[in-house]
Design an enzyme around this catalytic site. Structure first.
Site, PDB file in Angstrom:
ATOM      1  N   TYR A  25       4.087   3.941   0.777  1.00 38.21           N
ATOM      2  CA  TYR A  25       4.959   4.404   2.025  1.00 38.21           C
ATOM      3  C   TYR A  25       5.999   3.140   2.363  1.00 38.21           C
ATOM      4  O   TYR A  25       5.875   2.871   3.715  1.00 38.21           O
ATOM      5  CB  TYR A  25       3.994   4.941   3.035  1.00 38.21           C
ATOM      6  CG  TYR A  25       4.578   5.938   4.013  1.00 38.21           C
ATOM      7  CD1 TYR A  25       4.564   7.322   3.232  1.00 38.21           C
ATOM      8  CD2 TYR A  25       5.006   6.034   4.980  1.00 38.21           C
ATOM      9  CE1 TYR A  25       5.116   8.338   3.783  1.00 38.21           C
ATOM     10  CE2 TYR A  25       5.581   6.949   5.730  1.00 38.21           C
ATOM     11  CZ  TYR A  25       5.468   8.438   4.917  1.00 38.21           C
ATOM     12  OH  TYR A  25       6.185   9.451   5.653  1.00 38.21           O
ATOM     13  N   GLN A  59     -10.436  -2.501   2.269  1.00 39.45           N
ATOM     14  CA  GLN A  59      -9.887  -3.505   3.424  1.00 39.45           C
ATOM     15  C   GLN A  59      -9.928  -2.649   4.705  1.00 39.45           C
ATOM     16  O   GLN A  59      -9.564  -3.020   5.716  1.00 39.45           O
ATOM     17  CB  GLN A  59      -8.640  -4.075   3.065  1.00 39.45           C
ATOM     18  CG  GLN A  59      -7.524  -2.977   2.914  1.00 39.45           C
ATOM     19  CD  GLN A  59      -6.083  -3.786   2.466  1.00 39.45           C
ATOM     20  OE1 GLN A  59      -6.036  -4.084   1.514  1.00 39.45           O
ATOM     21  NE2 GLN A  59      -5.225  -3.837   3.597  1.00 39.45           N
ATOM     22  N   LYS A  87       4.876  -9.955   9.464  1.00 39.45           N
ATOM     23  CA  LYS A  87       4.198  -9.186  10.581  1.00 39.45           C
ATOM     24  C   LYS A  87       2.750  -9.219  10.583  1.00 39.45           C
ATOM     25  O   LYS A  87       2.158  -9.155  11.422  1.00 39.45           O
ATOM     26  CB  LYS A  87       4.751  -7.586  10.326  1.00 39.45           C
ATOM     27  CG  LYS A  87       4.325  -6.750  11.578  1.00 39.45           C
ATOM     28  CD  LYS A  87       4.456  -5.467  11.402  1.00 39.45           C
ATOM     29  CE  LYS A  87       3.804  -4.692  10.352  1.00 39.45           C
ATOM     30  NZ  LYS A  87       2.399  -4.194  10.837  1.00 39.45           N
ATOM     31  N   HIS A  92       9.352  -3.653   3.458  1.00 39.23           N
ATOM     32  CA  HIS A  92       9.016  -3.910   1.928  1.00 39.23           C
ATOM     33  C   HIS A  92      10.295  -4.404   1.067  1.00 39.23           C
ATOM     34  O   HIS A  92      10.059  -5.159   0.192  1.00 39.23           O
ATOM     35  CB  HIS A  92       8.310  -2.768   1.334  1.00 39.23           C
ATOM     36  CG  HIS A  92       7.305  -2.481   1.976  1.00 39.23           C
ATOM     37  ND1 HIS A  92       6.820  -1.345   2.909  1.00 39.23           N
ATOM     38  CD2 HIS A  92       5.863  -2.991   2.159  1.00 39.23           C
ATOM     39  CE1 HIS A  92       5.745  -1.207   3.021  1.00 39.23           C
ATOM     40  NE2 HIS A  92       5.032  -2.159   2.904  1.00 39.23           N
ATOM     41  N   MET A 151       0.737  -1.320  -0.026  1.00 39.27           N
ATOM     42  CA  MET A 151       0.144  -0.092  -0.132  1.00 39.27           C
ATOM     43  C   MET A 151       0.730   1.097  -0.035  1.00 39.27           C
ATOM     44  O   MET A 151       0.421   2.332   0.346  1.00 39.27           O
ATOM     45  CB  MET A 151      -0.909  -0.004   1.206  1.00 39.27           C
ATOM     46  CG  MET A 151      -2.124  -1.306   1.061  1.00 39.27           C
ATOM     47  SD  MET A 151      -3.307  -0.975   1.957  1.00 39.27           S
ATOM     48  CE  MET A 151      -3.025  -0.709   3.710  1.00 39.27           C
TER      49      MET A 151
HETATM   50  O1  PAF Z   1      -0.159  -5.812   3.679  1.00 38.70           O
HETATM   51  C1  PAF Z   1      -0.701  -4.978   2.917  1.00 38.70           C
HETATM   52  O2  PAF Z   1       0.060  -3.738   2.586  1.00 38.70           O
HETATM   53  C2  PAF Z   1      -1.867  -4.977   2.263  1.00 38.70           C
HETATM   54  O3  PAF Z   1      -2.999  -5.523   3.042  1.00 38.70           O
HETATM   55  C3  PAF Z   1      -1.996  -5.814   0.827  1.00 38.70           C
HETATM   56  C4  PAF Z   1      -1.192  -6.918   0.870  1.00 38.70           C
HETATM   57  C5  PAF Z   1      -0.926  -5.074   0.088  1.00 38.70           C
HETATM   58  C6  PAF Z   1      -3.446  -5.520   0.266  1.00 38.70           C
HETATM   59  O4  PAF Z   1      -3.894  -4.404   0.189  1.00 38.70           O
END
Ligand code: PAF
Length: 283
Positions: A32, A61, A149, A37, A30
């Site tokens: 940032y 979500q 996490k 990541h 998502m």
């Molecule tokens: O973990 C996340 O950043 C989100 O839940 C994902 C997997 C990108 C789905 O929007």
């Protein structure tokens, strides 16, 4: 590095890549971005021929009272971080591109989504599995990478892939922590200086639980009580949950001792910021 904003363009590109017998790794995010990541990106670069990172703050979500509108966003910063990692494509669709006005199909994984964040955030995992299912159909990855996490998210996605026969390998990567132990999260950016100190109570809880197990104090109720006391003593905190569960089914275990592998999962509000963390306890 190319930035793709349209679903059909991404799908066509993915089909071309596959036609040339090259494998695709997907890192869904998502945005940032942080070091957590980037470890997923590096694993994808190592394992596959072409790495696609998706950046999409998925509205479905987030609950109505959650932080969708204030979720941190900085595309330029993300873009330059991914450029340095030599990522091949960023998939960066708009909300309208992902969800047409008549969108009416969702994916719902039962069982493993019942407890923990599934209980505190109704509809959250349905939003996650729906968007991840869409991303899988758009990017056509051979492998997809998720951080541990979000342990319940990882278990849920693995279950979705198994149940719905997505031909994709799901790879979970260990939690990446700051030097003092705080699990990296885009939401850490919400914390004030004082709250940042309090946020350490999640990691301290994990250390306390591990220490208790090592000392032979393996009673599940006692471990949970000790953690709750530690968190309650910390300023700005409100416990959402402290649970010990089966690491595969995510069924919560209330009684007995830690034997074999068990998952300790925590969600704690630090001021208005809800943080999660987890660890495997081995009895
Ligand atoms: O973990 C996340 O950043 C989100 O839940 C994902 C997997 C990108 C789905 O929007």
């Amino acid at each position: 590095m190319e930035i793709i904003t349209k679903v059909n363009q991404m799908q066509m590109l993915a089909k071309d890549i596959k036609k040339n017998n090259r494998s695709i790794g997907l890192v869904p995010t998502m945005g940032y971005l942080h070091e957590g990541h980037l470890t997923l990106v590096r694993a994808s670069k190592r394992d596959t021929d072409v790495t696609v990172v998706s950046i999409f703050v998925n509205p479905i979500q987030f609950g109505p009272k959650e932080d969708f509108s204030r979720y941190p966003r900085d595309f330029e910063r993300d873009r330059s971080m991914l450029e340095k990692e030599c990522v091949d494509y960023i998939f960066y669709p708009s909300i309208d591109e992902m969800y047409q006005p008549d969108f009416s199909t969702t994916i719902n994984v039962e069982g493993v989504t019942k407890n923990l964040c599934g209980a505190s955030r109704p509809g959250h995992f349905q939003g996650v599995t729906t968007v991840v299912g869409k991303l899988f159909n758009i990017v056509l990855p051979d492998k997809a990478y998720f951080g541990e996490k979000d342990y319940q998210q990882l278990v849920t996605i693995k279950k979705m892939v198994k149940d719905l026969n997505f031909p994709i390998e799901i790879i979970g990567m260990p939690i990446v922590r700051e030097n003092d132990g705080l699990a990296m999260s885009s939401r850490n950016s919400y914390l004030s200086e004082e709250e940042r100190k309090s946020a350490l109570c999640l990691y301290k809880s994990i250390l306390l639980a591990k220490e208790m197990v090592i000392m032979g104090k393996k009673n599940i109720k006692d471990i949970i009580i000790a953690i709750e006391e530690l968190i309650k003593k910390t300023p700005f905190t409100k416990i959402d949950y402290v649970k010990i569960c089966d690491p595969e089914t995510l069924e919560c275990i209330e009684d007995g001792n830690i034997d074999g592998k068990k998952l300790l999962a925590l969600a704690v509000f630090i001021g208005n910021t809800r943080l999660i963390d987890n660890a495997i306890l081995e009895g």
